[in-house]
Design an enzyme around this catalytic site. Sequence first.
Site, PDB file in Angstrom:
ATOM      1  N   ARG A 134      18.895  -6.629  -0.229  1.00  0.00           N
ATOM      2  CA  ARG A 134      18.681  -5.414   0.808  1.00  0.00           C
ATOM      3  C   ARG A 134      19.768  -5.800   1.830  1.00  0.00           C
ATOM      4  NH1 ARG A 134      16.214  -4.762  -3.085  1.00  0.00           N
ATOM      5  NH2 ARG A 134      17.971  -3.314  -3.280  1.00  0.00           N
ATOM      6  N   GLN A 166       8.686   2.376   9.794  1.00  0.00           N
ATOM      7  CA  GLN A 166       8.114   1.651   9.049  1.00  0.00           C
ATOM      8  C   GLN A 166       9.419   1.067   8.114  1.00  0.00           C
ATOM      9  OE1 GLN A 166       4.790   3.801   6.493  1.00  0.00           O
ATOM     10  NE2 GLN A 166       5.923   5.340   7.454  1.00  0.00           N
ATOM     11  N   HIS A 216       6.685  -2.753   9.923  1.00  0.00           N
ATOM     12  CA  HIS A 216       7.004  -3.731   8.736  1.00  0.00           C
ATOM     13  C   HIS A 216       8.025  -4.672   8.697  1.00  0.00           C
ATOM     14  CE1 HIS A 216       4.928  -0.087   6.540  1.00  0.00           C
ATOM     15  NE2 HIS A 216       3.946  -0.798   7.322  1.00  0.00           N
ATOM     16  N   GLY A 234      10.456  11.540   6.729  1.00  0.00           N
ATOM     17  CA  GLY A 234      10.709  10.838   5.605  1.00  0.00           C
ATOM     18  C   GLY A 234       9.622   9.758   5.351  1.00  0.00           C
ATOM     19  N   THR A 235       8.374   9.952   5.460  1.00  0.00           N
ATOM     20  CA  THR A 235       7.174   8.962   5.186  1.00  0.00           C
ATOM     21  C   THR A 235       6.378   9.817   4.214  1.00  0.00           C
ATOM     22  OG1 THR A 235       5.495   7.532   5.665  1.00  0.00           O
ATOM     23  CG2 THR A 235       6.228   9.192   7.109  1.00  0.00           C
TER      24      THR A 235
END
Length: 232
Positions: free
Chosen positions: A56, A86, A104, A172-173
């Site tokens: 990632r 997030q 997060h 976008g969640t």
Amino acid sequence: MKNVVVLTGAGISAESGISTFRDTGGLWEQYDIREVATYEGWLKNKELVTDFYNQRRKQLLEVEPNYGHIGLAELEKQFKVFVITQNVDNLHERAGSSFVMHLHGELTKVRSEKYEQLIYELTPDKYEVKIGDVCEKGYQLRPHIVWFGEAVPMIEQAIEITQKADILVVIGTSLNVYPAAALVDFINQGTPVYLIDPNEVSINRKNVHVIKKNASEGVKILTDILLKEYIQ
Ligand code: APR
């Protein structure tokens, strides 16, 4: 200046080339959440988890912010913008947003698996973490990521900020993951919500303006609306 609170999720980084989690072909179709995104998974196979996050990080070095991120940074000329994300990427920061809260965690940080206050910033020339990389007290470094089942330390602060929103923007969640998804419940009654997503997202609020677009186009439309409504 009005307070604009923006809750973002994986969708805002999709156009930069980072896949979302729950869309078709998303990360959670390719990987088992329990193996790479829980503390139990970490205990079972630290190498696998470390590799997953190294990948990632490598990807993050190869991508750039898109107009979704950039447009939010530009909104700071007219509004006080608080980004609560997030996402674990750093694309909001790289686009120039000055207030970014990561609910997060962050890919660019690691911490001691034993002493959670021992947090270290990774640099682009040394993004790769190895088994055997330890904190100053000799314990293995783990990703500075909030895994499923772990507490979300920033949530109280995020609630306080959300309560002060004059305008809430959600981008976008899928609003599937709590407590982040519950933040929308903390705005005042009557506070307008702008929801940017190319797909249907269920949100249990009144006064929701849906902009059914990708983040980059959606943020342009949002900017026009906000300038017309609140500035001109
Ligand atoms: N622009 C805007 N939204 C998009 C785009 C795009 N180009 N492409 C996809 N989306 C939307 C999808 O329609 C979906 O509603 O982004 C959303 C992505 O949802 P998820 O994959 O569920 O991601 P997110 O809501 O951020 O996940 C929350 O779950 O896996 C955990 O910790 C991880 O932070 C993550 C959390």
